[in-house]
Design a protein around this motif. Structure first.
Motif, PDB file in Angstrom:
ATOM      1  N   THR A   1       9.332-105.030  -2.216  1.00  0.00           N
ATOM      2  CA  THR A   1      10.266-104.562  -3.122  1.00  0.00           C
ATOM      3  C   THR A   1      10.728-105.403  -4.218  1.00  0.00           C
ATOM      4  O   THR A   1      11.009-106.448  -4.171  1.00  0.00           O
ATOM      5  CB  THR A   1      11.248-103.996  -2.286  1.00  0.00           C
TER       6      THR A   1
ATOM      7  N   HIS B   1       8.757-101.507   1.089  1.00  0.00           N
ATOM      8  CA  HIS B   1      10.219-100.182   0.826  1.00  0.00           C
ATOM      9  C   HIS B   1       9.659 -99.097  -0.909  1.00  0.00           C
ATOM     10  O   HIS B   1       8.534 -99.417  -1.103  1.00  0.00           O
ATOM     11  CB  HIS B   1      11.234-101.267   0.207  1.00  0.00           C
ATOM     12  N   SER B   2      10.713 -98.138  -0.587  1.00  0.00           N
ATOM     13  CA  SER B   2      10.546 -97.427  -2.144  1.00  0.00           C
ATOM     14  C   SER B   2      10.102 -97.833  -3.355  1.00  0.00           C
ATOM     15  O   SER B   2       9.496 -97.000  -4.060  1.00  0.00           O
ATOM     16  CB  SER B   2      11.685 -95.761  -1.928  1.00  0.00           C
ATOM     17  N   ASP B   3      10.809 -98.972  -3.123  1.00  0.00           N
ATOM     18  CA  ASP B   3      10.706 -99.751  -4.554  1.00  0.00           C
ATOM     19  C   ASP B   3       9.305-100.584  -4.706  1.00  0.00           C
ATOM     20  O   ASP B   3       9.257-101.611  -5.310  1.00  0.00           O
ATOM     21  CB  ASP B   3      11.940 -99.876  -5.179  1.00  0.00           C
TER      22      ASP B   3
ATOM     23  N   ASP C   1      12.911 -93.479   7.691  1.00  0.00           N
ATOM     24  CA  ASP C   1      13.858 -92.642   6.058  1.00  0.00           C
ATOM     25  C   ASP C   1      14.914 -93.436   5.783  1.00  0.00           C
ATOM     26  O   ASP C   1      15.479 -93.823   6.034  1.00  0.00           O
ATOM     27  CB  ASP C   1      14.389 -91.536   7.411  1.00  0.00           C
ATOM     28  N   GLY C   2      14.079 -94.240   4.903  1.00  0.00           N
ATOM     29  CA  GLY C   2      14.469 -95.398   3.824  1.00  0.00           C
ATOM     30  C   GLY C   2      14.870 -96.734   4.135  1.00  0.00           C
ATOM     31  O   GLY C   2      14.941 -97.151   5.426  1.00  0.00           O
TER      32      GLY C   2
ATOM     33  N   ASP D   1       8.210 -96.515   3.812  1.00  0.00           N
ATOM     34  CA  ASP D   1       9.325 -96.205   2.679  1.00  0.00           C
ATOM     35  C   ASP D   1       8.355 -94.780   3.103  1.00  0.00           C
ATOM     36  O   ASP D   1       8.110 -94.120   3.066  1.00  0.00           O
ATOM     37  CB  ASP D   1       9.801 -96.644   2.093  1.00  0.00           C
ATOM     38  N   GLN D   2       9.760 -93.502   3.346  1.00  0.00           N
ATOM     39  CA  GLN D   2       9.303 -91.619   3.887  1.00  0.00           C
ATOM     40  C   GLN D   2       9.213 -91.818   2.061  1.00  0.00           C
ATOM     41  O   GLN D   2       7.951 -90.739   1.925  1.00  0.00           O
ATOM     42  CB  GLN D   2       9.655 -91.035   4.111  1.00  0.00           C
ATOM     43  N   ALA D   3      10.048 -92.757   1.449  1.00  0.00           N
ATOM     44  CA  ALA D   3       9.812 -91.974   0.257  1.00  0.00           C
ATOM     45  C   ALA D   3       8.517 -92.156  -0.919  1.00  0.00           C
ATOM     46  O   ALA D   3       8.407 -91.352  -1.509  1.00  0.00           O
ATOM     47  CB  ALA D   3      11.103 -92.150  -0.737  1.00  0.00           C
ATOM     48  N   ILE D   4       7.430 -92.890  -0.450  1.00  0.00           N
ATOM     49  CA  ILE D   4       6.432 -93.239  -0.590  1.00  0.00           C
ATOM     50  C   ILE D   4       5.248 -93.174   0.656  1.00  0.00           C
ATOM     51  O   ILE D   4       4.461 -93.448  -0.531  1.00  0.00           O
ATOM     52  CB  ILE D   4       6.357 -94.739  -1.420  1.00  0.00           C
ATOM     53  N   ALA D   5       5.357 -92.322   1.245  1.00  0.00           N
ATOM     54  CA  ALA D   5       4.231 -92.609   2.541  1.00  0.00           C
ATOM     55  C   ALA D   5       3.103 -91.369   1.457  1.00  0.00           C
ATOM     56  O   ALA D   5       2.090 -92.038   2.300  1.00  0.00           O
ATOM     57  CB  ALA D   5       4.871 -91.356   3.557  1.00  0.00           C
TER      58      ALA D   5
END
Length: 428
Positions: free
Chosen positions: A353, A253-255, A331-332, A285-289
Motif C-alpha cells: 500500500t 490494498h486499494s492504494d 471488501d476493504g 482489495d475489492q476496490a481494485i479487483a
C-alpha cells in the motif's frame, strides 16, 4: 510428502515402546545434562574455537558424509520421494562447504550468555541483575535436511546448550556421519562429546520419550510440517516452541502500486516455494479487483504458479509449500485483517500500500510474528534480520516469537548481591 517423521506422527498419537528404548533416550538426556553444565561456563573464545574445529572436522569427513548421503538418497528414490524433497535431503561438496561455513559464521556472532538485560541497586543496598543463561538441554525433532543437524549443533553450542537431535529416518546415515564428525571435534577440544547426540530414528517412539522427558530435557523444538509439529505439541510434557508452519498472505490494498505489488507477490511466492515464509494466499482489495486480479493472476501464471481462484476452506488454510497459491477478494482493509487473523498461522503477513494509515492499522491489528509493509514475506529469516543463523521461526508467543537466533536459545537468571560485611535480611 514427509521424509520419515511427520507421516507416521500424523497417522496416530505418539506411542510408547519398550522400557529399554525409553531408558536409552533418558540416559542420553542425562549425559546431555552433564555436558550442558560444562558448556554453561565455557568462555566465548573456547566455544568459538570449538566451532571452528567442528567446521574443520566436517570438511575432513566430507567423503564419508557424501557417501552416507548417497545411501540415503538411493533409499529415498526407491521409496518414490518427490524431487523437491530429494533436493532438501541431498548433499554435495558445495553444500558441505556451506555447512562448514555456517559453523564459522556462528563463531563470529556475539555470545548471548552472560549479557545483562537489566539491573539496579535497591534502596536497601541489594544489587540486582538479570542476565542471560543457557536453556540447558535442547531437543530438536526435524525432517530431512541434514544441514539442520549441524546448524542446530552450532547454535546450541554457542549459546551454551547441549542438544539431542532426532532427525528423520530418511536422513539417518547422513546425520550419523555428520554427528560423528562433530563429536570427534568436541572430544579433540577437550569438551564433552555428549553435548551433541543423535537419537535413533528407527522407532518413532524415540520422539515420544524425548518430548516427555520432563526434568531431563528443558525444551523441545519441532521443525517440519504441520503433522510433525501438531503431534509434538499435542503429546509433549516438555516445554515446546512451535516453529515454521506458515500460511502467509500478501494483501494488495486499494492504494497499492501494482508494479510494486507484482514484484513483492512473485518474490514472496516463487523465490523458494517450499519454505515456511513463502506466500500461500493472495488477497486483493475489492476496490481494485477489476484491474488488479487479471494482472496479478497473469503474472503468477506466467511464473508457473497454479492459482486457486474461488478457493475452498481447505485451500484457504493450506500451507502448499509448492507453486500453488489461493486467491481471494476482500471488501476493504478490515475484511483483509479479519481474513488474515482467521486463516493465518501467525508466521508472516504482508500488505502492499501507499497509504501510511492503512499500513499502520494492518501492522497493529494483524496477529503474526512478522508483518511486512511493502516487502516480501521471504524476508522473515534470521540471516536477513541480521541474527546470523537461526534455529527456526517461532509462531507462538512464549518464550520466543519470530526468527530464533542465539538470544532465543537462552533463558535468564536473577543474581542478587547482598553486603559481604553485614548481609541482608528481609524485615519481618
Amino acid at each position: 510428502m514427509s521424509l520419515g517423521v511427520s507421516a507416521s506422527l500424523q497417522a496416530s498419537s505418539l506411542q510408547e515402546s519398550s522400557p529399554e528404548l525409553r531408558d536409552s533416550v533418558h540416559d542420553a538426556a542425562r549425559r546431555a545434562r552433564s555436558a550442558s553444565r560444562a558448556l554453561a561456563s565455557l568462555t566465548t573464545t573456547a566455544k568459538d574455537h570449538a566451532l571452528h574445529a567442528a567446521a574443520d572436522a566436517v570438511l575432513a569427513h566430507v567423503h564419508q558424509i557424501l557417501a552416507a548421503n548417497a545411501e540415503d538418497l538411493d533409499i529415498a528414490r526407491e521409496a518414490g520421494t518427490p524431487a523437491a524433497m530429494l533436493d532438501r535431503l541431498a548433499l554435495n561438496p558445495q553444500r558441505v562447504d556451506g555447512i562448514a561455513a555456517g559453523l564459522r559464521q556462528v563463531a563470529g556472532l556475539p555470545d548471548p550468555v552472560g549479557e545483562v538485560l537489566r539491573g539496579r541497586t535497591l534502596p536497601n543496598g541489594l544489587q540486582l541483575r538479570q542476565q542471560r543463561v543457557p536453556l540447558g538441554v535442547v531437543g530438536i525433532v526435524y525432517e530431512g535436511r541434514p544441514n539442520v543437524t549441524v546448524d542446530a549443533f552450532g547454535l546450541t553450542l554457542k549459546s551454551g546448550n547441549a542438544v539431542l537431535l532426532r532427525g528423520s529416518s530418511s536422513a539417518a546415515r547422513s546425520n550419523e556421519a555428520l554427528v560423528f564428525a562433530l563429536r570427534g571435534a568436541l572430544d579433540a577440544e577437550g569438551l564433552p562429546a555428549d553435548a551433541v547426540q543423535l537419537l535413533s530414528s528407527v522407532d518413532r517412539s524415540t520422539v515420544t520419550h524425548l518430548i516427555q522427558a520432563r526434568g531431563l530435557v528443558d525444551v523441545v523444538i519441532p521443525r517440519g510440517g504441520a503433522g510433525l509439529i501438531d503431534a509434538v505439541v499435542r503429546d509433549a510434557l516438555v516445554p515446546t516452541i512451535e516453529t515454521g508452519v506458515g500460511n502467509c498472505h500478501v494483501y494488495v490494498h486499494s492504494d497499492a502500486n501494482l508494479d510494486v505489488a507484482e514484484r513483492i507477490l512473485l518474490n514472496s511466492k516463487t523465490r523458494r516455494p517450499s519454505v515456511c515464509n513463502s506466500a500461500e494466499t493472495l488477497l486483493v482489495d475489492q476496490a481494485i479487483a477489476a484491474t488488479a486480479v487479471p494482472r496479478l493472476l497473469a503474472a503468477l501464471q506466467d511464473a508457473g504458479v497454479t492459482v486457486h481462484v474461488d478457493p475452498s476452506e481447505e485451500e484457504l488454510r493450506a500451507e502448499f509449500l509448492s507453486m500453488d497459491i489461493a486467491l481471494a477478494v476482500v471488501d476493504g482493509l478490515d475484511a483483509a485483517i479479519d481474513h488474515v487473523n482467521e486463516y493465518g498461522t501467525g508466521h508472516t503477513e504482508a500488505i502492499v500500500t501507499t497509504d501510511l494509515a492503512a499500513a499502520q492499522q494492518f501492522t497493529e491489528q494483524v496477529d503474526a510474528a512478522a508483518v511486512m509493509v511493502n516487502a516480501s514475506t521471504s524476508f522473515t529469516d534470521g540471516e536477513q534480520f541480521g541474527f546470523g543463523a537461526e534455529i527456526g521461526i517461532s509462531t507462538q508467543k512464549l518464550h520466543a516469537r519470530g526468527p530464533m537466533g542465539l538470544p532465543e536459545l537462552t533463558s535468564t537468571k536473577w543474581i542478587v548481591w547482598g553486603s559481604p560485611l553485614t548481609g541482608h535480611t528481609r524485615p519481618v
